[in-house]
Design a protein around this motif. Structure first.
Motif, PDB file in Angstrom:
ATOM      1  N   PHE A  99      91.725  95.702  24.402  1.00  0.00           N
ATOM      2  CA  PHE A  99      91.086  94.513  24.944  1.00  0.00           C
ATOM      3  C   PHE A  99      89.978  94.155  23.962  1.00  0.00           C
ATOM      4  O   PHE A  99      89.008  94.902  23.828  1.00  0.00           O
TER       5      PHE A  99
ATOM      6  N   ARG B  21      91.703  84.394  29.517  1.00  0.00           N
ATOM      7  CA  ARG B  21      90.350  84.444  30.078  1.00  0.00           C
ATOM      8  C   ARG B  21      90.229  85.648  30.989  1.00  0.00           C
ATOM      9  O   ARG B  21      91.172  85.993  31.705  1.00  0.00           O
ATOM     10  N   VAL B  22      89.082  86.268  30.955  1.00  0.00           N
ATOM     11  CA  VAL B  22      88.775  87.362  31.865  1.00  0.00           C
ATOM     12  C   VAL B  22      87.566  86.934  32.686  1.00  0.00           C
ATOM     13  O   VAL B  22      86.650  86.298  32.169  1.00  0.00           O
ATOM     14  N   LYS B  23      87.624  87.235  33.962  1.00  0.00           N
ATOM     15  CA  LYS B  23      86.512  86.891  34.846  1.00  0.00           C
ATOM     16  C   LYS B  23      86.237  88.087  35.746  1.00  0.00           C
ATOM     17  O   LYS B  23      87.045  89.002  35.848  1.00  0.00           O
TER      18      LYS B  23
ATOM     19  N   MET C  30      87.333  93.621  36.162  1.00  0.00           N
ATOM     20  CA  MET C  30      87.543  92.518  35.237  1.00  0.00           C
ATOM     21  C   MET C  30      88.976  92.060  35.474  1.00  0.00           C
ATOM     22  O   MET C  30      89.914  92.841  35.305  1.00  0.00           O
ATOM     23  N   SER C  31      89.136  90.820  35.888  1.00  0.00           N
ATOM     24  CA  SER C  31      90.450  90.301  36.262  1.00  0.00           C
ATOM     25  C   SER C  31      90.917  89.279  35.234  1.00  0.00           C
ATOM     26  O   SER C  31      90.152  88.408  34.821  1.00  0.00           O
ATOM     27  N   MET C  32      92.178  89.403  34.856  1.00  0.00           N
ATOM     28  CA  MET C  32      92.767  88.454  33.912  1.00  0.00           C
ATOM     29  C   MET C  32      94.223  88.229  34.282  1.00  0.00           C
ATOM     30  O   MET C  32      94.878  89.135  34.808  1.00  0.00           O
TER      31      MET C  32
ATOM     32  N   ASP D 229      98.588  89.590  37.376  1.00  0.00           N
ATOM     33  CA  ASP D 229      97.208  90.056  37.302  1.00  0.00           C
ATOM     34  C   ASP D 229      97.085  91.393  36.594  1.00  0.00           C
ATOM     35  O   ASP D 229      97.768  92.359  36.936  1.00  0.00           O
TER      36      ASP D 229
ATOM     37  N   VAL E  79      89.444  87.174  26.096  1.00  0.00           N
ATOM     38  CA  VAL E  79      89.824  88.515  25.689  1.00  0.00           C
ATOM     39  C   VAL E  79      91.185  88.413  25.009  1.00  0.00           C
ATOM     40  O   VAL E  79      92.025  87.606  25.402  1.00  0.00           O
TER      41      VAL E  79
END
Length: 154
Positions: free
Chosen positions: A5, A39-41, A50-52, A98, A147
Motif C-alpha cells: 500500500f 481512494r482510501v478513507k 482504512m477502507s478502500m 471492499d 493509495v
C-alpha cells in the motif's frame, strides 16, 4: 507474496496468507497484475479501519471470491476482502469490492446492513505497524487520500 500500500512516500507491506485464504489470494494477485490507484478513507462503522474499494467495473470477477478465513473481529494489521453485490443495502447501486486494512484494536466488520464477515487474506508486517497506525488515524483528520496497491513476488 507481498501486497504493498503506497501512500505517497509511505509504504505499508502486507504478507499474503495463501494457506488460510488461497482463493482470495489467488484472485487478488491475479487482479493486481498491474498496480491500481484508488481512494482510501476512514471507515464509518467498523472502528479503526482504512477502507478502500476496487473499481467494480474493472474487477467484477472478484464478486465470485468465496468466503474463507472469514472474520467479523479483525485484529490490528489484518487485511480483509469483502465482495458485496449491487443493492446489498439502500443506495449501493453498484457492487462493492471492499479492502479493509485494520490499524487498531476493537475493530468489527459492521456495515450499514449489520455484521458481514470479510476474508482475512493478508497481514501488515509488524515493522510497519507504527506507520499503519499513523496513516489510519491521520485519515480522520485529513480525509480520504490516494493509495496505490501492488502485489510482488508472484
Amino acid at each position: 507474496m507481498l501486497l504493498t500500500f503506497r501512500f505517497g512516500d509511505e509504504v505499508l507491506r502486507a504478507d499474503l496468507d495463501p494457506a488460510n485464504a488461497p482463493r482470495t489470494c489467488e484472485a487478488l494477485t491475479g487482479a493486481l497484475v498491474e498496480p491500481v490507484r484508488i481512494r482510501v478513507k476512514h471507515a464509518m462503522f467498523t472502528g479503526p479501519e482504512m477502507s478502500m474499494q476496487l473499481p467494480h467495473d474493472r474487477y467484477a470477477h472478484l464478486l465470485e471470491v468465496p468466503q474463507e478465513a472469514a472474520t467479523i473481529l479483525p485484529q490490528p494489521g489484518q487485511v480483509l476482502f469483502t465482495p458485496l453485490p449491487a443493492y446489498v443495502w439502500p443506495g449501493a447501486r453498484t457492487p462493492i469490492l471492499d479492502l479493509g486494512l485494520y490499524y487498531g484494536p476493537h475493530a468489527r466488520t459492521f456495515f450499514p446492513v449489520g455484521w458481514l464477515p470479510g476474508n482475512a487474506f493478508a497481514r501488515v508486517r509488524p515493522e510497519d505497524f507504527e506507520a499503519m497506525r499513523r496513516i489510519g488515524a491521520g485519515l480522520l483528520d485529513t480525509g480520504a487520500r490516494d493509495v496505490e496497491l501492488t502485489v510482488q513476488g508472484r
